[in-house]
Motif scaffolding. Structure first.
Motif, mmCIF file in Angstrom:
data_model
loop_
_atom_site.group_PDB
_atom_site.id
_atom_site.type_symbol
_atom_site.label_atom_id
_atom_site.label_comp_id
_atom_site.label_asym_id
_atom_site.label_seq_id
_atom_site.Cartn_x
_atom_site.Cartn_y
_atom_site.Cartn_z
ATOM 1 N N SER A 26 8.951 57.885 42.719
ATOM 2 C CA SER A 26 8.447 56.659 42.095
ATOM 3 C C SER A 26 8.054 56.962 40.654
ATOM 4 N N THR A 27 8.346 56.017 39.756
ATOM 5 C CA THR A 27 7.978 56.152 38.354
ATOM 6 C C THR A 27 7.154 54.947 37.931
ATOM 7 N N VAL A 28 6.045 55.227 37.282
ATOM 8 C CA VAL A 28 5.197 54.175 36.733
ATOM 9 C C VAL A 28 5.186 54.362 35.214
ATOM 10 N N SER A 29 5.514 53.299 34.489
ATOM 11 C CA SER A 29 5.536 53.344 33.026
ATOM 12 C C SER A 29 4.412 52.485 32.464
ATOM 13 N N ILE A 30 3.663 53.056 31.524
ATOM 14 C CA ILE A 30 2.595 52.312 30.863
ATOM 15 C C ILE A 30 2.941 52.239 29.379
ATOM 16 N N PRO A 31 3.229 51.045 28.875
ATOM 17 C CA PRO A 31 3.573 50.909 27.453
ATOM 18 C C PRO A 31 2.388 51.286 26.564
ATOM 19 N N TYR A 32 2.689 51.924 25.446
ATOM 20 C CA TYR A 32 1.641 52.312 24.500
ATOM 21 C C TYR A 32 0.864 51.095 24.016
ATOM 22 N N SER A 33 1.539 49.967 23.901
ATOM 23 C CA SER A 33 0.871 48.761 23.408
ATOM 24 C C SER A 33 -0.282 48.335 24.308
ATOM 25 N N GLN A 34 -0.228 48.715 25.592
ATOM 26 C CA GLN A 34 -1.295 48.341 26.516
ATOM 27 C C GLN A 34 -2.458 49.324 26.509
ATOM 28 N N ILE A 35 -2.250 50.537 26.015
ATOM 29 C CA ILE A 35 -3.310 51.541 26.097
ATOM 30 C C ILE A 35 -3.811 52.036 24.747
ATOM 31 N N ILE A 36 -3.127 51.709 23.665
ATOM 32 C CA ILE A 36 -3.462 52.281 22.360
ATOM 33 C C ILE A 36 -4.909 52.007 21.950
ATOM 34 N N ASP A 37 -5.445 50.852 22.281
ATOM 35 C CA ASP A 37 -6.821 50.528 21.897
ATOM 36 C C ASP A 37 -7.855 51.350 22.656
ATOM 37 N N ASN A 38 -7.476 51.918 23.784
ATOM 38 C CA ASN A 38 -8.408 52.693 24.599
ATOM 39 C C ASN A 38 -8.345 54.194 24.321
ATOM 40 N N LEU A 39 -7.439 54.616 23.463
ATOM 41 C CA LEU A 39 -7.295 56.036 23.183
ATOM 42 C C LEU A 39 -8.294 56.507 22.136
ATOM 43 N N ASN A 41 -7.890 59.362 20.227
ATOM 44 C CA ASN A 41 -7.178 59.938 19.088
ATOM 45 C C ASN A 41 -5.883 59.184 18.829
ATOM 46 N N LYS A 42 -5.997 57.982 18.336
ATOM 47 C CA LYS A 42 -4.814 57.163 18.063
ATOM 48 C C LYS A 42 -3.900 57.834 17.045
ATOM 49 N N GLN A 43 -4.485 58.524 16.076
ATOM 50 C CA GLN A 43 -3.691 59.156 15.038
ATOM 51 C C GLN A 43 -2.762 60.221 15.623
ATOM 52 N N LYS A 44 -3.250 60.975 16.602
ATOM 53 C CA LYS A 44 -2.418 62.008 17.217
ATOM 54 C C LYS A 44 -1.224 61.394 17.926
ATOM 55 N N LEU A 45 -1.448 60.306 18.649
ATOM 56 C CA LEU A 45 -0.355 59.629 19.338
ATOM 57 C C LEU A 45 0.643 59.057 18.332
ATOM 58 N N GLN A 46 0.146 58.439 17.304
ATOM 59 C CA GLN A 46 1.036 57.865 16.300
ATOM 60 C C GLN A 46 1.853 58.951 15.609
#
Length: 52
Positions: A26-39, A41-46
């Motif tokens: 099974s694979t579960v995908s979470i789009p970055y657009s749904q989690i970016i505000d909760n991270l 270190n946003k700069q590291k992800l970007q």
């Protein structure tokens, strides 16, 4: 197993972890657009996404 794609973080689960064995992996995908505000270190992800 965790996988980073260009648009999401994907989590793969072995049979029996979420669904019956007959369904396979099974694979579960979470789009970055749904989690970016909760991270924290946003700069590291970007920066990581810009490298792809």
């Amino acid at each position: 197993m965790k996988l980073l794609s260009a648009t999401s973080i994907d989590f793969n689960f072995n049979p029996y972890q979420i669904l019956p064995y007959a369904f396979g992996i099974s694979t579960v995908s979470i789009p970055y657009s749904q989690i970016i505000d909760n991270l924290k270190n946003k700069q590291k992800l970007q920066a990581l996404l810009e490298l792809r």
